[in-house]
Design a protein around this motif. Structure first.
Motif, PDB file in Angstrom:
ATOM      1  N   PHE A 158      54.279  62.170  55.367  1.00  0.00           N
ATOM      2  CA  PHE A 158      54.003  62.322  53.860  1.00  0.00           C
ATOM      3  C   PHE A 158      55.005  63.359  53.479  1.00  0.00           C
ATOM      4  O   PHE A 158      56.022  63.113  52.491  1.00  0.00           O
ATOM      5  N   ILE A 159      55.088  64.571  54.206  1.00  0.00           N
ATOM      6  CA  ILE A 159      56.308  65.731  53.943  1.00  0.00           C
ATOM      7  C   ILE A 159      57.535  65.105  54.191  1.00  0.00           C
ATOM      8  O   ILE A 159      58.098  65.576  53.303  1.00  0.00           O
ATOM      9  N   THR A 160      57.766  64.284  55.305  1.00  0.00           N
ATOM     10  CA  THR A 160      59.138  64.083  55.247  1.00  0.00           C
ATOM     11  C   THR A 160      59.523  63.105  54.080  1.00  0.00           C
ATOM     12  O   THR A 160      60.662  63.479  53.639  1.00  0.00           O
ATOM     13  N   LEU A 161      58.917  62.090  53.563  1.00  0.00           N
ATOM     14  CA  LEU A 161      59.239  61.428  52.646  1.00  0.00           C
ATOM     15  C   LEU A 161      59.314  62.276  51.160  1.00  0.00           C
ATOM     16  O   LEU A 161      60.253  61.925  50.472  1.00  0.00           O
ATOM     17  N   ILE A 162      58.457  63.419  50.818  1.00  0.00           N
ATOM     18  CA  ILE A 162      58.670  64.299  49.784  1.00  0.00           C
ATOM     19  C   ILE A 162      60.095  64.908  49.897  1.00  0.00           C
ATOM     20  O   ILE A 162      60.823  64.983  48.760  1.00  0.00           O
ATOM     21  N   LYS A 163      60.306  65.235  50.979  1.00  0.00           N
ATOM     22  CA  LYS A 163      61.804  66.027  51.096  1.00  0.00           C
ATOM     23  C   LYS A 163      62.827  64.990  51.060  1.00  0.00           C
ATOM     24  O   LYS A 163      63.914  65.445  50.596  1.00  0.00           O
ATOM     25  N   LEU A 164      62.872  63.733  51.503  1.00  0.00           N
ATOM     26  CA  LEU A 164      63.928  62.714  51.233  1.00  0.00           C
ATOM     27  C   LEU A 164      63.910  62.762  49.726  1.00  0.00           C
ATOM     28  O   LEU A 164      64.889  62.529  49.264  1.00  0.00           O
ATOM     29  N   CYS A 165      62.733  62.621  48.978  1.00  0.00           N
ATOM     30  CA  CYS A 165      62.947  62.278  47.660  1.00  0.00           C
ATOM     31  C   CYS A 165      63.626  63.528  46.937  1.00  0.00           C
ATOM     32  O   CYS A 165      64.267  63.382  45.838  1.00  0.00           O
ATOM     33  N   LEU A 166      63.330  64.745  47.551  1.00  0.00           N
ATOM     34  CA  LEU A 166      63.802  66.057  46.759  1.00  0.00           C
ATOM     35  C   LEU A 166      65.356  65.885  47.014  1.00  0.00           C
ATOM     36  O   LEU A 166      66.084  66.122  46.091  1.00  0.00           O
ATOM     37  N   TRP A 167      65.956  65.743  48.077  1.00  0.00           N
ATOM     38  CA  TRP A 167      67.366  65.779  48.441  1.00  0.00           C
ATOM     39  C   TRP A 167      68.117  64.728  47.866  1.00  0.00           C
ATOM     40  O   TRP A 167      69.295  64.570  47.658  1.00  0.00           O
ATOM     41  N   ALA A 168      67.186  63.389  47.612  1.00  0.00           N
ATOM     42  CA  ALA A 168      68.000  62.186  46.830  1.00  0.00           C
ATOM     43  C   ALA A 168      68.290  62.651  45.467  1.00  0.00           C
ATOM     44  O   ALA A 168      69.166  62.134  44.959  1.00  0.00           O
ATOM     45  N   ASN A 169      67.620  63.634  44.914  1.00  0.00           N
ATOM     46  CA  ASN A 169      68.145  64.104  43.516  1.00  0.00           C
ATOM     47  C   ASN A 169      69.274  64.871  43.598  1.00  0.00           C
ATOM     48  O   ASN A 169      69.754  64.901  42.216  1.00  0.00           O
ATOM     49  N   LYS A 170      70.037  65.072  44.643  1.00  0.00           N
ATOM     50  CA  LYS A 170      71.483  65.613  44.383  1.00  0.00           C
ATOM     51  C   LYS A 170      72.187  64.499  43.801  1.00  0.00           C
ATOM     52  O   LYS A 170      73.470  64.771  43.295  1.00  0.00           O
ATOM     53  N   CYS A 171      71.839  63.086  44.025  1.00  0.00           N
ATOM     54  CA  CYS A 171      72.739  61.999  43.620  1.00  0.00           C
ATOM     55  C   CYS A 171      72.632  61.821  42.236  1.00  0.00           C
ATOM     56  O   CYS A 171      72.038  60.778  41.427  1.00  0.00           O
ATOM     57  N   ASP A 172      73.151  62.660  41.330  1.00  0.00           N
ATOM     58  CA  ASP A 172      73.078  62.669  39.835  1.00  0.00           C
ATOM     59  C   ASP A 172      74.221  62.524  39.164  1.00  0.00           C
ATOM     60  O   ASP A 172      75.183  63.344  39.059  1.00  0.00           O
TER      61      ASP A 172
ATOM     62  N   GLY B 232      69.600  54.061  41.923  1.00  0.00           N
ATOM     63  CA  GLY B 232      70.373  53.974  42.930  1.00  0.00           C
ATOM     64  C   GLY B 232      69.494  54.496  44.261  1.00  0.00           C
ATOM     65  O   GLY B 232      68.124  54.448  44.386  1.00  0.00           O
ATOM     66  N   TYR B 233      70.191  55.497  45.027  1.00  0.00           N
ATOM     67  CA  TYR B 233      69.500  55.853  46.087  1.00  0.00           C
ATOM     68  C   TYR B 233      68.086  57.077  45.723  1.00  0.00           C
ATOM     69  O   TYR B 233      67.312  56.874  46.771  1.00  0.00           O
ATOM     70  N   GLU B 234      68.289  57.526  44.685  1.00  0.00           N
ATOM     71  CA  GLU B 234      66.901  58.352  44.232  1.00  0.00           C
ATOM     72  C   GLU B 234      65.891  57.507  44.199  1.00  0.00           C
ATOM     73  O   GLU B 234      64.824  57.678  44.789  1.00  0.00           O
ATOM     74  N   LEU B 235      66.011  56.412  43.559  1.00  0.00           N
ATOM     75  CA  LEU B 235      64.927  55.425  43.081  1.00  0.00           C
ATOM     76  C   LEU B 235      64.438  54.895  44.376  1.00  0.00           C
ATOM     77  O   LEU B 235      63.177  54.683  44.729  1.00  0.00           O
ATOM     78  N   PHE B 236      65.362  54.366  45.367  1.00  0.00           N
ATOM     79  CA  PHE B 236      65.097  53.841  46.719  1.00  0.00           C
ATOM     80  C   PHE B 236      64.071  54.839  47.336  1.00  0.00           C
ATOM     81  O   PHE B 236      63.098  54.380  48.060  1.00  0.00           O
ATOM     82  N   THR B 237      64.388  56.169  47.375  1.00  0.00           N
ATOM     83  CA  THR B 237      63.417  57.045  48.100  1.00  0.00           C
ATOM     84  C   THR B 237      61.956  57.296  47.450  1.00  0.00           C
ATOM     85  O   THR B 237      61.079  57.292  48.187  1.00  0.00           O
ATOM     86  N   ASP B 238      61.885  57.038  46.273  1.00  0.00           N
ATOM     87  CA  ASP B 238      60.800  57.152  45.329  1.00  0.00           C
ATOM     88  C   ASP B 238      60.091  55.901  45.980  1.00  0.00           C
ATOM     89  O   ASP B 238      58.771  55.887  45.898  1.00  0.00           O
ATOM     90  N   LEU B 239      60.638  54.807  45.736  1.00  0.00           N
ATOM     91  CA  LEU B 239      60.127  53.468  46.404  1.00  0.00           C
ATOM     92  C   LEU B 239      59.241  53.643  47.773  1.00  0.00           C
ATOM     93  O   LEU B 239      58.308  53.209  47.940  1.00  0.00           O
ATOM     94  N   CYS B 240      60.204  54.173  48.718  1.00  0.00           N
ATOM     95  CA  CYS B 240      59.642  54.616  49.779  1.00  0.00           C
ATOM     96  C   CYS B 240      58.408  55.112  49.839  1.00  0.00           C
ATOM     97  O   CYS B 240      57.566  54.885  50.575  1.00  0.00           O
TER      98      CYS B 240
END
Length: 564
Positions: free
Chosen positions: A222-236, A341-349
């Motif tokens: 769960f923590i790993t996925l939260i952090k993937l979602c965080l850093w995916a937010n760089k893709c703005d 894009g990639y950020e939505l992908f991590t949200d879906l994960c």
């Protein structure tokens, strides 16, 4: 400075920035054709006073503070974004005409509309009223009429930014053939395609997280996925002015080298300024378990009804909280999305993980109903990402790193194979989740309004009530963060909960890489320390926060569920 100071002109300034870096420019350079790009330029003779300072603490973010990111965004960033839309219309006019059955005159009219919008922005004209005849446009006109200072630089920054994107949409609405034209869809699609490699890496990892696991592994995943979602937010794409953004382990916003996103979590550990991910996991799992028990104990609750407000979601269109309900039918987690894009992908994960682990039974994705802030997710983008995951074709062989101390005759390591097999499986499963109502799209107009979130009860009480039925609300990205903090430059050490100023329909999670000069919840001295390192650190997206408020307003009804 008083908000009533209304007129502007000759927006005189000594400091401007390109790509986030300071440069010297001559006085009054904002009034030159080189700055305006796509004239004609209309000069204004009235004067207004700007403060040559950053935004003071506990003051609203607005363009009157010349050393603020709000000023830079209004004077340079937004005009460049509008210029790129004009360039796109000019360059790709033939393709746009063919796709939308438009004429040369349609393209010219839209270019003229956007050019005037841009000129009005940089010269700080008074807002024009919307002219499209819809209930939503009429509400916008009421908000404009009620604004204390209905000018781009002297009103709240978030109001002016939202107004620009709403006007950009109106330009398309006024031309029948271009009513469904999204000036940013090509950029969003390209951003997805260029992220296939990290998505394949994450997809492979996600399949190791989906089988039911023990409590400790579930929490770590769960923590790993939260952090993937965080850093995916760089893709703005809004921050990068529409330019391609790739993942970069060194913390920059763009790089030719794409690295493993899972390694990024390790490499960027010290860049997470506030990390409440462990508390988030514990609280949500406990609350969701209690919700499930409460729902099982109340089988008499009414069935869900179809929403009348969601726009363009794929079937089945569902809304889990009519006024007569006091319980959701299914334990639900809400994601207020940011970038496609990639950020939505991590949200879906993350959403898939919550479903697979039985933590919740449904995830609601709150999207934008119209093109917004360049890369924000629309229903079309949501469907595009899922279908593109299902159809992706990617295969790459990475040779092993040579070992300097390898013994003679030692066998070489096998190459690493990265392919889209698991990504394809995810795309198909997510498509089924949408069809089955496990993933639900919602597009309430409030998300494209200029209002901060503490005012949601006033402007959209029905949406506020919908949110109350969630086990938690995950707000992604910088615009959501600014609205959560009510577009104020908070004292950096102020707590997250008090900074929300009463916006607590359900527990609130904020994941945001820092791209605007407002923040809260920092340890004593951290803000000063970071400013010594780089006084523009809040504009880069190199730092992130994972913040949590577990407070929630009780639902009407008086049963034990309201106390969870």
């Amino acid at each position: 400075m008083s908000k009533s100071s209304s007129q502007v002109s000759n927006v005189n300034f000594q400091e401007s920035r390109t790509s986030g870096q300071a440069k010297s420019v001559k006085e009054d350079s904002s009034t030159t054709p080189d700055f305006i790009y796509g004239g004609p330029f209309i000069k204004v003779d009235k004067d207004a006073k700007f403060l040559d300072t950053a935004t003071p603490f506990n003051m609203p973010l607005q363009g009157t503070f010349k050393k603020s990111f709000a000023y830079y965004s209004l004077i340079e960033r937004l005009p460049i974004i509008l210029t790129k839309v004009i360039d796109y219309l000019s360059r790709e006019g033939s393709k746009i005409k063919s796709t939308h059955n438009a004429t040369n005159e349609d393209i010219r009219n839209l270019i003229q509309y956007i050019t005037k919008l841009k000129n009005d922005l940089v010269t700080n004209k008074k807002y024009d009223l919307l002219t499209v005849d819809t209930p939503e446009a009429k509400r916008w006109n009421q908000w404009i009429g009620n604004a204390q200072s209905p000018y781009y630089f002297t009103n709240l920054w978030v109001f002016s930014e939202c107004y620009v994107y709403r006007r950009l949409r109106e330009g398309c609405e006024l031309i029948k053939s271009l009513n469904k034209f999204d000036p940013f869809d090509e950029q969003k699609d390209k951003s997805f395609t260029n992220s296939l490699e990290p998505m394949c890496m994450v997809a492979d990892k996600l399949f190791t997280m989906l089988p039911l696991s023990d409590k400790d592994k579930r929490k770590q995943d769960f923590i790993t996925l939260i952090k993937l979602c965080l850093w995916a937010n760089k893709c703005d794409l809004s921050l990068s002015l529409g330019e391609e953004v790739n993942l970069n382990a060194e913390g920059g916003s763009a790089s030719a080298t794409i690295v493993n996103p899972l390694q990024m979590i390790v490499d960027l550990k010290d860049m997470v300024l506030v990390d409440e991910s462990a508390k988030i996991c514990d609280t949500i799992c406990t609350k969701a378990e209690n919700m499930n028990k409460a729902i099982e104990a109340h089988p008499e609750e009414p069935q869900e009804v179809k929403s009348e407000e969601a726009q363009e979601p794929p079937p089945p269109e569902q809304i889990p909280c009519p006024a007569k309900m006091t319980l959701p039918q299914v334990t639900t987690f809400d994601i207020i999305c940011d970038n496609a894009g990639y950020e939505l992908f991590t949200d879906l994960c993350l959403a898939h993980f919550l479903i697979a682990q039985g933590i919740v039974g449904r995830v609601r994705f709150h999207l934008k109903s119209i093109p917004w802030f360049v890369s924000d997710v629309t229903p079309r983008d949501f469907r595009y990402v899922i279908k593109s995951c299902a159809d992706a074709k990617f295969n790459k062989k990475i040779p092993p790193e040579p070992k300097a101390d390898a013994a003679e005759g030692e066998a070489e390591s096998e190459p690493t194979i990265i392919n889209s097999e698991n990504l394809n499986r995810l795309g198909h499963e997510w498509g089924n989740f949408v069809e089955d109502g496990v993933f639900v799209i919602m597009c309430d107009d409030f998300w494209t309004s200029p209002h901060v979130y503490k005012d949601m009860k006033k402007y959209d009480p029905e949406l506020y009530r919908k949110l109350q039925f969630a086990v938690a609300l995950l707000f992604k990205g910088d615009l959501n963060y600014r609205k959560l903090l009510n577009e104020m430059n908070c004292v950096p050490t102020a707590g997250f909960e008090p900074s929300l100023q009463g916006f607590t329909p359900a527990p609130v999670i904020a994941l945001r890489t820092v791209k605007a000069d407002t923040i809260c919840g920092l340890p004593d001295g951290k803000w000063e320390e970071l400013n010594q390192i780089d006084d523009k650190w809040m504009e880069t997206g190199n730092y992130g926060v994972i913040q949590f408020c577990d407070k929630a307003d009780p639902l009407p009804g008086g049963d034990e569920f309201t106390k969870l």
